[in-house]
Design an enzyme around this catalytic site. Structure first.
Site, mmCIF file in Angstrom:
data_model
loop_
_atom_site.group_PDB
_atom_site.id
_atom_site.type_symbol
_atom_site.label_atom_id
_atom_site.label_comp_id
_atom_site.label_asym_id
_atom_site.label_seq_id
_atom_site.Cartn_x
_atom_site.Cartn_y
_atom_site.Cartn_z
ATOM 1 N N ASP A 30 11.913 0.442 5.266
ATOM 2 C CA ASP A 30 10.851 -0.550 5.057
ATOM 3 C C ASP A 30 11.146 -1.852 5.808
ATOM 4 O O ASP A 30 12.303 -2.200 6.025
ATOM 5 C CB ASP A 30 10.714 -0.820 3.549
ATOM 6 C CG ASP A 30 9.399 -1.502 3.215
ATOM 7 O OD1 ASP A 30 8.463 -1.427 4.033
ATOM 8 O OD2 ASP A 30 9.316 -2.109 2.127
ATOM 9 N N GLU A 77 0.014 7.010 0.690
ATOM 10 C CA GLU A 77 -0.788 5.783 0.561
ATOM 11 C C GLU A 77 -0.864 5.002 1.871
ATOM 12 O O GLU A 77 -1.654 4.058 1.990
ATOM 13 C CB GLU A 77 -0.203 4.875 -0.535
ATOM 14 C CG GLU A 77 -0.432 5.375 -1.956
ATOM 15 C CD GLU A 77 0.471 6.540 -2.333
ATOM 16 O OE1 GLU A 77 1.642 6.553 -1.903
ATOM 17 O OE2 GLU A 77 0.003 7.460 -3.042
ATOM 18 N N ASN A 78 -0.039 5.369 2.856
ATOM 19 C CA ASN A 78 -0.045 4.610 4.114
ATOM 20 C C ASN A 78 -1.324 4.808 4.932
ATOM 21 O O ASN A 78 -1.585 4.068 5.887
ATOM 22 C CB ASN A 78 1.189 4.952 4.968
ATOM 23 C CG ASN A 78 2.479 4.321 4.462
ATOM 24 O OD1 ASN A 78 3.566 4.876 4.632
ATOM 25 N ND2 ASN A 78 2.386 3.155 3.838
ATOM 26 N N TRP A 79 -2.168 5.789 4.535
ATOM 27 C CA TRP A 79 -3.478 5.955 5.196
ATOM 28 C C TRP A 79 -4.355 4.742 4.957
ATOM 29 O O TRP A 79 -5.362 4.552 5.641
ATOM 30 C CB TRP A 79 -4.189 7.207 4.667
ATOM 31 C CG TRP A 79 -3.448 8.477 4.932
ATOM 32 C CD1 TRP A 79 -2.734 9.199 4.019
ATOM 33 C CD2 TRP A 79 -3.329 9.171 6.177
ATOM 34 N NE1 TRP A 79 -2.166 10.300 4.624
ATOM 35 C CE2 TRP A 79 -2.526 10.312 5.958
ATOM 36 C CE3 TRP A 79 -3.823 8.942 7.470
ATOM 37 C CZ2 TRP A 79 -2.198 11.215 6.957
ATOM 38 C CZ3 TRP A 79 -3.506 9.843 8.473
ATOM 39 C CH2 TRP A 79 -2.702 10.967 8.211
ATOM 40 N N ARG A 81 -3.716 1.801 5.635
ATOM 41 C CA ARG A 81 -3.478 0.776 6.669
ATOM 42 C C ARG A 81 -4.564 0.826 7.742
ATOM 43 O O ARG A 81 -5.281 1.822 7.856
ATOM 44 C CB ARG A 81 -2.105 1.000 7.288
ATOM 45 C CG ARG A 81 -1.014 0.805 6.256
ATOM 46 C CD ARG A 81 0.360 0.914 6.854
ATOM 47 N NE ARG A 81 1.360 0.652 5.828
ATOM 48 C CZ ARG A 81 2.584 0.240 6.058
ATOM 49 N NH1 ARG A 81 2.987 0.054 7.299
ATOM 50 N NH2 ARG A 81 3.414 0.017 5.068
ATOM 51 N N SER A 206 7.780 2.930 -4.589
ATOM 52 C CA SER A 206 6.564 3.234 -3.824
ATOM 53 C C SER A 206 6.250 4.734 -3.772
ATOM 54 O O SER A 206 5.980 5.291 -2.699
ATOM 55 C CB SER A 206 6.650 2.655 -2.397
ATOM 56 O OG SER A 206 6.885 1.268 -2.441
ATOM 57 N N GLU A 217 21.421 6.703 -7.794
ATOM 58 C CA GLU A 217 21.864 5.318 -7.663
ATOM 59 C C GLU A 217 20.972 4.631 -6.627
ATOM 60 O O GLU A 217 20.603 5.234 -5.621
ATOM 61 C CB GLU A 217 23.325 5.270 -7.182
ATOM 62 C CG GLU A 217 24.314 5.893 -8.139
ATOM 63 C CD GLU A 217 24.431 5.134 -9.451
ATOM 64 O OE1 GLU A 217 24.368 3.885 -9.427
ATOM 65 O OE2 GLU A 217 24.570 5.789 -10.505
HETATM 66 C C1 IPE Z 1 7.020 2.881 1.570
HETATM 67 O O1 IPE Z 1 6.854 1.649 2.168
HETATM 68 C C2 IPE Z 1 6.642 3.988 2.513
HETATM 69 C C3 IPE Z 1 7.529 4.191 3.656
HETATM 70 C C4 IPE Z 1 8.643 3.542 3.899
HETATM 71 C C5 IPE Z 1 7.119 5.237 4.566
HETATM 72 P P1 IPE Z 1 5.490 0.803 2.019
HETATM 73 O O2 IPE Z 1 5.664 -0.401 2.872
HETATM 74 O O3 IPE Z 1 4.320 1.650 2.298
HETATM 75 O O4 IPE Z 1 5.505 0.431 0.467
HETATM 76 P P2 IPE Z 1 4.731 -0.707 -0.326
HETATM 77 O O5 IPE Z 1 3.278 -0.589 0.031
HETATM 78 O O6 IPE Z 1 5.300 -2.023 0.106
HETATM 79 O O7 IPE Z 1 5.022 -0.427 -1.763
HETATM 80 C C1 IPE Z 2 8.005 0.679 7.053
HETATM 81 O O1 IPE Z 2 7.722 -0.613 7.463
HETATM 82 C C2 IPE Z 2 7.300 1.723 7.878
HETATM 83 C C3 IPE Z 2 6.237 2.445 7.153
HETATM 84 C C4 IPE Z 2 5.848 2.203 5.942
HETATM 85 C C5 IPE Z 2 5.589 3.519 7.875
HETATM 86 P P1 IPE Z 2 6.375 -1.352 7.030
HETATM 87 O O2 IPE Z 2 5.308 -1.007 8.020
HETATM 88 O O3 IPE Z 2 6.032 -1.047 5.622
HETATM 89 O O4 IPE Z 2 6.782 -2.846 7.199
HETATM 90 P P2 IPE Z 2 6.458 -4.036 6.206
HETATM 91 O O5 IPE Z 2 6.944 -3.620 4.847
HETATM 92 O O6 IPE Z 2 4.978 -4.235 6.232
HETATM 93 O O7 IPE Z 2 7.220 -5.197 6.747
HETATM 94 MG MG MG Z 3 6.461 -1.894 3.850
#
Ligand code: IPE
Ligand code: IPE
Ligand code: MG
Length: 255
Positions: A30, A77-79, A81, A206, A217
């Site tokens: 992340d 849930e990343n869809w 974005r 998440s 852990e």
């Molecule tokens: C979790 O990170 C998903 C991945 C690392 C692939 P997110 O950035 O999507 O999580 P939230 O939205 O901050 O909880």
């Molecule tokens: C993790 O980084 C990558 C994915 C979730 C695919 P983020 O894209 O969530 O980066 P932040 O959390 O917005 O900084």
């Molecule tokens: Mg993130």
């Protein structure tokens, strides 16, 4: 009360400190976007740098001798974005499999993919299946790629398969155990993670490995994923080696 198989397994661990390495490390990669924004760059540049970190982390995992590494690469849930970011992440995954599969294969690493496969773009599904097939005979570390993965979605799909078996008479409802559920999850056959590392300061799961993380852990670091390097990884592994795991039983008298 008699111990269930699952409890007996956990109690058998009692008295063992976390000597040395975890068997299975899961990584919530992340902070790519924030890393980039803080430098006046586009979020996509953070993802590009994040892929470089991933390569180093895989090499380091192999060199320290981990058995299983799970990476959270894209959540269900990343869809949500912006579509431009989603497309970029899809192309990055494709590039990763196309460019890195041969090195991963040469390192005797086996790839497993977890997550919802229905409705995935055909070209991506094909690459993921190919990565699993090409490396299926490898006997070194297992790299588990959590892609289009959400733990609740996984549990729902597992529940549906168990329900279908009960409906068909293949399984009796009274025989459903913790093992039954585990065996119907995408992670069937993969031991639960011993350590989950999340970068970039967020203190949550998440929707990652909710069932599997019952006794995992946790290690949270403010370091962003693009900046996470071998030294940061070693810090997490070293901290794990000092944790005492009790699995609900009384304090272990160790050493
Ligand atoms: C979790 O990170 C998903 C991945 C690392 C692939 P997110 O950035 O999507 O999580 P939230 O939205 O901050 O909880
Ligand atoms: C993790 O980084 C990558 C994915 C979730 C695919 P983020 O894209 O969530 O980066 P932040 O959390 O917005 O900084
Ligand atoms: Mg993130």
């Amino acid at each position: 009360m008699a111990k269930t198989g699952d409890q007996a397994g956990a109690v058998a661990e009692l008295g063992k400190p976390c000597s040395g390495l975890p068997q299975h490390v899961a990584l919530i990669m992340d902070g790519n976007g924030r890393w980039a924004n803080a430098r006046g760059l586009a979020r996509t540049e953070g993802h590009r740098r994040g892929l470089e970190t991933l390569r180093r982390v895989i090499r380091h995992s192999v060199s320290v001798g981990l058995d299983y590494v799970t990476i959270f690469s894209f959540s269900s849930e990343n869809w949500r974005r912006p579509s431009s970011e989603v497309s970029f992440l899809m192309s990055l995954l494709k590039r990763f499999v196309q460019r890195d599969l041969s090195e991963i294969h040469k390192a005797n690493v086996r790839i497993r993919v977890i997550g919802e496969r229905n409705n995935l773009e055909e070209s991506i599904l094909k690459l993921l299946v190919e990565a699993e097939e090409v490396t299926s005979g490898n006997t070194g570390m297992t790299l588990v790629i959590a892609f289009n993965y959400g733990s609740r979605n996984e549990i729902v799909r597992a529940t549906k398969s168990v329900a279908a078996k009960i409906a068909s008479g293949a399984l009796c409802a009274d025989d459903v155990s913790e093992d039954t559920i585990s065996q119907h999850l995408d992670t069937a056959g993969i031991p639960d993670p011993d350590l989950i590392i999340r970068t970039s300061g967020e203190l949550r799961l998440s929707n990652f490995l909710l069932w599997q993380a019952a006794y995992t852990e946790f290690y949270f670091t403010d370091c962003s994923w693009p900046e996470f390097d071998e030294a940061e990884y070693d810090k997490a592994l070293s901290e794990f080696s000092h944790r005492e795991r009790r699995f609900g039983a009384v304090e272990a008298k160790v050493r």
